[in-house]
Design a protein around this motif. Structure first.
Motif, short mmCIF file in Angstrom:
data_model
loop_
_atom_site.label_atom_id
_atom_site.label_comp_id
_atom_site.label_asym_id
_atom_site.label_seq_id
_atom_site.Cartn_x
_atom_site.Cartn_y
_atom_site.Cartn_z
N VAL A 146 0.86 -1.17 0.00
CA VAL A 146 0.00 0.00 0.00
C VAL A 146 0.90 1.23 0.00
O VAL A 146 1.81 1.33 0.82
CB VAL A 146 -0.93 0.00 1.24
CG1 VAL A 146 -1.76 1.26 1.29
CG2 VAL A 146 -1.81 -1.24 1.23
N ASP A 147 0.66 2.16 -0.91
CA ASP A 147 1.35 3.44 -0.94
C ASP A 147 2.85 3.34 -1.20
O ASP A 147 3.67 3.60 -0.32
CB ASP A 147 1.09 4.22 0.36
CG ASP A 147 1.50 5.68 0.25
OD1 ASP A 147 1.54 6.23 -0.87
OD2 ASP A 147 1.78 6.28 1.30
N GLY A 148 3.23 2.95 -2.38
CA GLY A 148 4.63 2.99 -2.77
C GLY A 148 5.21 1.63 -3.07
O GLY A 148 4.53 0.61 -3.03
N THR A 149 6.51 1.64 -3.39
CA THR A 149 7.23 0.40 -3.69
C THR A 149 8.54 0.31 -2.91
O THR A 149 9.39 -0.51 -3.23
CB THR A 149 7.54 0.32 -5.20
OG1 THR A 149 8.36 1.44 -5.56
CG2 THR A 149 6.29 0.29 -6.04
N HIS A 150 8.71 1.14 -1.91
CA HIS A 150 9.98 1.23 -1.20
C HIS A 150 10.40 -0.07 -0.52
O HIS A 150 11.58 -0.30 -0.31
CB HIS A 150 9.96 2.38 -0.19
CG HIS A 150 8.71 2.47 0.62
ND1 HIS A 150 7.56 3.04 0.11
CD2 HIS A 150 8.42 2.06 1.86
CE1 HIS A 150 6.61 2.97 1.04
NE2 HIS A 150 7.11 2.38 2.10
N TYR A 151 9.46 -0.95 -0.18
CA TYR A 151 9.84 -2.23 0.42
C TYR A 151 10.03 -3.31 -0.63
O TYR A 151 10.75 -4.28 -0.42
CB TYR A 151 8.79 -2.70 1.44
CG TYR A 151 8.67 -1.80 2.64
CD1 TYR A 151 9.76 -1.44 3.40
CD2 TYR A 151 7.43 -1.29 3.02
CE1 TYR A 151 9.65 -0.61 4.49
CE2 TYR A 151 7.30 -0.47 4.13
CZ TYR A 151 8.42 -0.13 4.86
OH TYR A 151 8.30 0.69 5.95
N LYS A 152 9.38 -3.20 -1.76
CA LYS A 152 9.45 -4.23 -2.79
C LYS A 152 10.85 -4.34 -3.38
O LYS A 152 11.21 -5.36 -3.96
CB LYS A 152 8.44 -3.94 -3.92
CG LYS A 152 6.98 -3.85 -3.48
CD LYS A 152 6.51 -4.98 -2.62
CE LYS A 152 6.29 -6.26 -3.37
NZ LYS A 152 6.03 -7.39 -2.47
N GLN A 153 11.67 -3.32 -3.24
CA GLN A 153 13.02 -3.30 -3.79
C GLN A 153 14.03 -4.03 -2.90
O GLN A 153 15.18 -4.20 -3.28
CB GLN A 153 13.47 -1.86 -4.00
CG GLN A 153 12.55 -1.03 -4.85
CD GLN A 153 12.78 0.47 -4.67
OE1 GLN A 153 13.69 0.90 -3.99
NE2 GLN A 153 11.92 1.26 -5.29
N LEU A 154 13.61 -4.46 -1.74
CA LEU A 154 14.52 -5.04 -0.76
C LEU A 154 14.61 -6.56 -0.88
O LEU A 154 13.67 -7.21 -1.33
CB LEU A 154 14.04 -4.69 0.66
CG LEU A 154 13.91 -3.20 0.96
CD1 LEU A 154 13.26 -2.99 2.31
CD2 LEU A 154 15.28 -2.52 0.90
#
Length: 74
Positions: A9-17
């Motif tokens: 929810v709200d962004g992709t900042h964790y998906k890159q990890l």
């Protein structure tokens, strides 16, 4: 079957990890304050910038207060 890790929810900042913070937090049985620190420190350069570092610091300060009170028997 869909899992919570398949969406964000709200962004992709964790998906890159390589590992999502909540998986690390859960696997290590971290508490709320420790988990919040992990979350904010992990994402600071992808989402909230220095504000996220300040949030992590705030959680650390609260954890120190709690643990200090325990040590002092309060």
């Amino acid at each position: 079957m869909s899992t919570a890790n398949e969406s964000q929810v709200d962004g992709t900042h964790y998906k890159q990890l390589a590992i999502e913070p909540w998986d690390y937090i859960a696997a290590n049985n971290l508490g709320f304050f420790e988990g919040s620190v992990v979350k904010y420190v992990t994402r600071w350069d992808r989402k909230g910038g220095v504000a996220d570092l300040r949030k992590a610091k705030h959680f650390i300060e609260k954890l120190i207060e709690i643990e200090t009170a325990k040590e002092q028997g309060k």
